[in-house]
Motif scaffolding. Sequence first.
Motif, mmCIF file in Angstrom:
data_model
loop_
_atom_site.group_PDB
_atom_site.id
_atom_site.type_symbol
_atom_site.label_atom_id
_atom_site.label_comp_id
_atom_site.label_asym_id
_atom_site.label_seq_id
_atom_site.Cartn_x
_atom_site.Cartn_y
_atom_site.Cartn_z
ATOM 1 N N ARG A 33 108.151 42.340 -10.001
ATOM 2 C CA ARG A 33 107.585 40.996 -9.869
ATOM 3 C C ARG A 33 108.525 39.979 -10.513
ATOM 4 O O ARG A 33 108.730 39.969 -11.731
ATOM 5 C CB ARG A 33 106.207 40.947 -10.525
ATOM 6 C CG ARG A 33 105.392 39.722 -10.114
ATOM 7 C CD ARG A 33 104.077 39.656 -10.879
ATOM 8 N NE ARG A 33 103.275 40.854 -10.752
ATOM 9 C CZ ARG A 33 102.454 41.108 -9.738
ATOM 10 N NH1 ARG A 33 102.346 40.249 -8.741
ATOM 11 N NH2 ARG A 33 101.742 42.219 -9.722
ATOM 12 N N GLU B 9 109.735 35.801 -10.748
ATOM 13 C CA GLU B 9 109.359 34.409 -10.517
ATOM 14 C C GLU B 9 110.604 33.537 -10.411
ATOM 15 O O GLU B 9 111.589 33.754 -11.111
ATOM 16 C CB GLU B 9 108.465 33.894 -11.651
ATOM 17 C CG GLU B 9 107.106 34.583 -11.696
ATOM 18 C CD GLU B 9 106.216 34.023 -12.782
ATOM 19 O OE1 GLU B 9 106.734 33.283 -13.642
ATOM 20 O OE2 GLU B 9 105.013 34.319 -12.775
ATOM 21 N N GLU C 214 106.800 33.309 -6.258
ATOM 22 C CA GLU C 214 106.705 34.679 -6.773
ATOM 23 C C GLU C 214 107.214 35.640 -5.716
ATOM 24 O O GLU C 214 106.813 35.570 -4.551
ATOM 25 C CB GLU C 214 105.260 35.040 -7.124
ATOM 26 C CG GLU C 214 105.145 36.445 -7.698
ATOM 27 C CD GLU C 214 103.713 36.834 -8.005
ATOM 28 O OE1 GLU C 214 103.266 36.596 -9.127
ATOM 29 O OE2 GLU C 214 103.039 37.386 -7.102
ATOM 30 N N PHE D 281 107.769 39.717 -4.922
ATOM 31 C CA PHE D 281 107.390 41.071 -5.287
ATOM 32 C C PHE D 281 108.280 42.004 -4.471
ATOM 33 O O PHE D 281 108.032 42.280 -3.309
ATOM 34 C CB PHE D 281 105.914 41.284 -4.949
ATOM 35 C CG PHE D 281 105.295 42.507 -5.564
ATOM 36 C CD1 PHE D 281 105.973 43.709 -5.642
ATOM 37 C CD2 PHE D 281 104.000 42.456 -6.059
ATOM 38 C CE1 PHE D 281 105.404 44.824 -6.194
ATOM 39 C CE2 PHE D 281 103.402 43.567 -6.612
ATOM 40 C CZ PHE D 281 104.107 44.756 -6.680
ATOM 41 N N ALA E 90 110.284 42.279 0.652
ATOM 42 C CA ALA E 90 109.472 41.767 -0.450
ATOM 43 C C ALA E 90 108.229 41.052 0.073
ATOM 44 O O ALA E 90 108.157 40.651 1.244
ATOM 45 C CB ALA E 90 110.297 40.805 -1.303
ATOM 46 N N ARG F 113 105.330 34.679 -2.244
ATOM 47 C CA ARG F 113 104.221 33.719 -2.323
ATOM 48 C C ARG F 113 104.734 32.385 -2.855
ATOM 49 O O ARG F 113 105.522 32.386 -3.794
ATOM 50 C CB ARG F 113 103.115 34.260 -3.251
ATOM 51 C CG ARG F 113 102.472 35.550 -2.765
ATOM 52 C CD ARG F 113 101.230 35.847 -3.606
ATOM 53 N NE ARG F 113 100.599 37.087 -3.194
ATOM 54 C CZ ARG F 113 100.760 38.260 -3.802
ATOM 55 N NH1 ARG F 113 101.543 38.338 -4.850
ATOM 56 N NH2 ARG F 113 100.147 39.329 -3.362
ATOM 57 N N GLY G 226 112.816 40.603 -13.671
ATOM 58 C CA GLY G 226 111.551 41.157 -13.203
ATOM 59 C C GLY G 226 110.591 41.578 -14.301
ATOM 60 O O GLY G 226 110.976 41.821 -15.444
ATOM 61 N N GLN G 227 109.318 41.668 -13.919
ATOM 62 C CA GLN G 227 108.255 42.162 -14.792
ATOM 63 C C GLN G 227 107.561 43.339 -14.114
ATOM 64 O O GLN G 227 107.496 43.415 -12.885
ATOM 65 C CB GLN G 227 107.229 41.058 -15.066
ATOM 66 C CG GLN G 227 107.797 39.849 -15.795
ATOM 67 C CD GLN G 227 106.744 38.764 -15.967
ATOM 68 O OE1 GLN G 227 105.940 38.515 -15.074
ATOM 69 N NE2 GLN G 227 106.751 38.122 -17.125
ATOM 70 N N PRO H 186 104.839 45.261 -12.428
ATOM 71 C CA PRO H 186 103.681 44.760 -11.671
ATOM 72 C C PRO H 186 102.417 45.567 -11.950
ATOM 73 O O PRO H 186 102.170 46.585 -11.314
ATOM 74 C CB PRO H 186 104.131 44.918 -10.216
ATOM 75 C CG PRO H 186 105.047 46.100 -10.251
ATOM 76 C CD PRO H 186 105.735 46.077 -11.589
ATOM 77 N N HIS I 42 96.007 44.303 -10.043
ATOM 78 C CA HIS I 42 95.325 43.009 -10.151
ATOM 79 C C HIS I 42 94.117 43.046 -11.077
ATOM 80 O O HIS I 42 93.724 42.029 -11.632
ATOM 81 C CB HIS I 42 94.887 42.542 -8.764
ATOM 82 C CG HIS I 42 93.876 43.438 -8.118
ATOM 83 N ND1 HIS I 42 92.519 43.284 -8.307
ATOM 84 C CD2 HIS I 42 94.030 44.508 -7.292
ATOM 85 C CE1 HIS I 42 91.878 44.219 -7.623
ATOM 86 N NE2 HIS I 42 92.758 44.969 -6.996
ATOM 87 N N VAL J 207 106.153 50.619 -6.839
ATOM 88 C CA VAL J 207 105.559 49.365 -7.281
ATOM 89 C C VAL J 207 104.264 49.608 -8.061
ATOM 90 O O VAL J 207 103.621 48.661 -8.509
ATOM 91 C CB VAL J 207 105.286 48.426 -6.095
ATOM 92 C CG1 VAL J 207 106.591 48.096 -5.387
ATOM 93 C CG2 VAL J 207 104.278 49.013 -5.126
#
Length: 348
Positions: free
Chosen positions: A72, A74, A85, A87, A100, A103, A151-152, A154, A157, A182
């Motif tokens: 992830r 940004e 963003e 991914f 990817a 968004r 990146g971070q 992911p 949610h 992922v």
Amino acid sequence: MERDLTKTAAYDYDLPKELIAQDPAEPRDSSRLLVVHRKDGLTEDRIFRDITEYLRPGDLLVMNDTRVLPARVEGVKINGGAKVEIFFLNPGARRDEWTALVRPGRKLPEGTKVALDAGVEITVGARLEDGLRTVAFADGDDPFTLIHRYGQTPLPHYITDTHAEPERYQTVYAKREKENSVAAPTAGLHFTPGLLRKLTDMGVPHAFVTLQVGLGTFRPVKAENIAEHVMHTEFCEIPPDAAAAINETKEKGGRVVAVGTTVVRTLESFAREYGRIVPGALSTRLFISPGYRFRVIDALITNFHLPMSTLLMLVSAFGGYETMMRVYNEAVEKRYRFFSFGDSMFIE
């Protein structure tokens, strides 16, 4: 009234929000373990490290050694300054191109440039199926290096308030060269190096396969009839030593114990494709639901899964629908912790 197991709604259950684990148990093997005996449907409440009491010499643990990519990223749209963003999912056909999720995708036409940092740009490319996009890196930039730099990890949610470090969302046996997923194969998060050594010493070795956990793990079943659900393709492979260990275990009457649903899908995909376990690699869309005949696995270690998910359908196929839905409701009553950072089940 008998439930229609072809309907997605048959796999629903009520889960209080507070039972969705936001942080993992510490240490890893101190999580709770719900043991389910398929033969009679009886259950036992234990601690995960007690798994040693349910495995026996001659059994083989099969684990997924994939590692989660810090996928992830940004950035900022160069013309306009809007936040973007990205991914990252997997490398594309060209060295400088990846597939990817982007968004806000509708506001980013092909050719949009996104800055990750001063002097570091990527370009949003063509639209693909399932809402995916191609993303191109500049000449001379190494995609893996930039993804790692910016990146971070992911997290799913439903993990919205965690204190866990990113490494806690990796298994202790994840391989750096297999950093291609992922999402984590979460059934393996409960193992510690010490527990693995103890199991090996008691005659329960382990073997590694790889399934690259893809976007499909986040996609819910939206179809009313489960037969209409389309699984996303995921790449899996079995190395020669693992294939040999699995076949030897079966020949000698031992149990193949899958650590997680990704291992189940890997082994069963190979068995369906080749009639047996062989070394190699393939892409799978195998969707396991009640009525499926298992060819390889004899027992399963798995976490508690989302309502109406393909993973709950797989577990229901292995453990029996009536048993598993009863056990899930029992787990809610006993305040087990659910999903990726939650507790575990051993179904034998």
